[in-house]
Design an enzyme around this catalytic site. Structure first.
Site, short mmCIF file in Angstrom:
data_model
loop_
_atom_site.label_atom_id
_atom_site.label_comp_id
_atom_site.label_asym_id
_atom_site.label_seq_id
_atom_site.Cartn_x
_atom_site.Cartn_y
_atom_site.Cartn_z
CE1 TYR A 52 81.78 108.51 61.63
CE2 TYR A 52 84.20 108.26 61.21
CZ TYR A 52 82.70 108.27 62.45
OH TYR A 52 83.49 109.05 63.45
CG HIS A 107 78.87 104.93 65.67
ND1 HIS A 107 79.71 105.37 64.24
CD2 HIS A 107 79.38 106.43 66.18
CE1 HIS A 107 79.87 106.37 63.88
NE2 HIS A 107 79.93 107.12 65.35
#
Length: 270
Positions: A52, A107
């Protein structure tokens, strides 16, 4: 937090059922404000990721909120385009300004379900994270990790909502003692206009977002809705002052469009 606001994990830790997600929130003021507002409004879980690019903002928001570190559950995720989960988490801790995260997830299963797992186990052994888990793993991929790892994952964070109920994956995870955690609980906004959701919200005197999030929480599924607007962050937090009746839960259950899949998502990006 009260018992109905947390979910126990198989390693003895527990996760708040409500968290703030910061996917696609730019680093800097927007992330800092969203995190600070969320913590001021009672959130005690912040979910970020190396991919992110906003861990610094999360750390600043945590610091600026004045809420003690030990009261906040912090999740970050290993970016699997990189090689070493331990080295990457050390970088995350510096950016976040903390000594340890509460949950560290792979992830997505790039390179296979097992590629990153030994490094995740090392991160836990070194005390860099209290718990480890995965994200975007199917039932078959969970089986692989459970069958070969030394430390089992406690969480599988997946796209999950009333429209993507994924019964097969939920059941498989439960057998392994793995908690399913939801992202995109609102379908990135698409599910808010569903007629069934709107009708239930009207009856309950709630918003469609609150209904969809409450549905997850009532199933024991942690949620991490994203917002950068203080009023929406506050609205999303009001999930524990009402309960959906059985008939409304059943009507929302019936919205599933996945056919009870064992998969974590309908298409992959890796």
């Amino acid at each position: 937090m009260t018992d109905d606001q947390v979910r126990a994990l198989s390693d003895g830790n527990s996760i708040p059922l409500l968290g703030l997600g910061v996917w696609q929130v730019p680093d800097g003021t927007q992330t800092v404000n969203a995190v600070r507002w969320a913590l001021e409004l009672g959130y005690r879980h912040i979910d970020t990721a190396q991919a992110y690019g906003n861990e610094k903002g999360v750390g600043r928001g945590l610091h600026d909120s004045g809420v003690p570190r030990e009261e906040v559950f912090i999740t970050t995720k290993f970016f699997p385009n990189r090689t070493d989960p331990v080295a990457e988490l050390e970088g995350s801790l510096k950016r976040l300004g903390v000594d340890q995260v509460d949950l560290y997830l792979v992830h997505w299963p790039k390179g296979g379900a097992l590629r990153a797992w030994p490094g995740m186990e090392r991160a836990k052994e070194r005390g860099l994270t209290r718990s480890i888990g995965v994200s975007n793993y199917s039932a078959a991929q969970l089986d692989e990790v459970m069958g070969s790892g030394t430390v089992p994952p406690v969480i599988d964070q997946v796209q999950f909502s009333a429209m993507e109920h994924r019964h097969g994956l939920v059941d498989a995870a439960r057998k392994h003692g793995v908690v399913i955690e939801s992202y995109s609980s609102l379908g990135t906004g698409k599910h808010l206009s569903d007629p069934t959701v709107v009708a239930i919200a009207k009856r309950a005197g709630r918003t469609p977002a609150q209904v969809l999030l409450r549905w997850c929480v009532q199933h024991g599924i942690p949620v991490i809705p994203k917002s950068t607007h203080r009023e929406r962050i506050a609205e999303n937090a009001d999930l524990f002052s009402f309960t959906l009746p059985d008939e409304d839960m059943a009507a929302l259950n019936a919205l599933d469009q996945t056919g009870g899949t064992h998969e974590a998502n309908e298409s992959t990006w890796w």
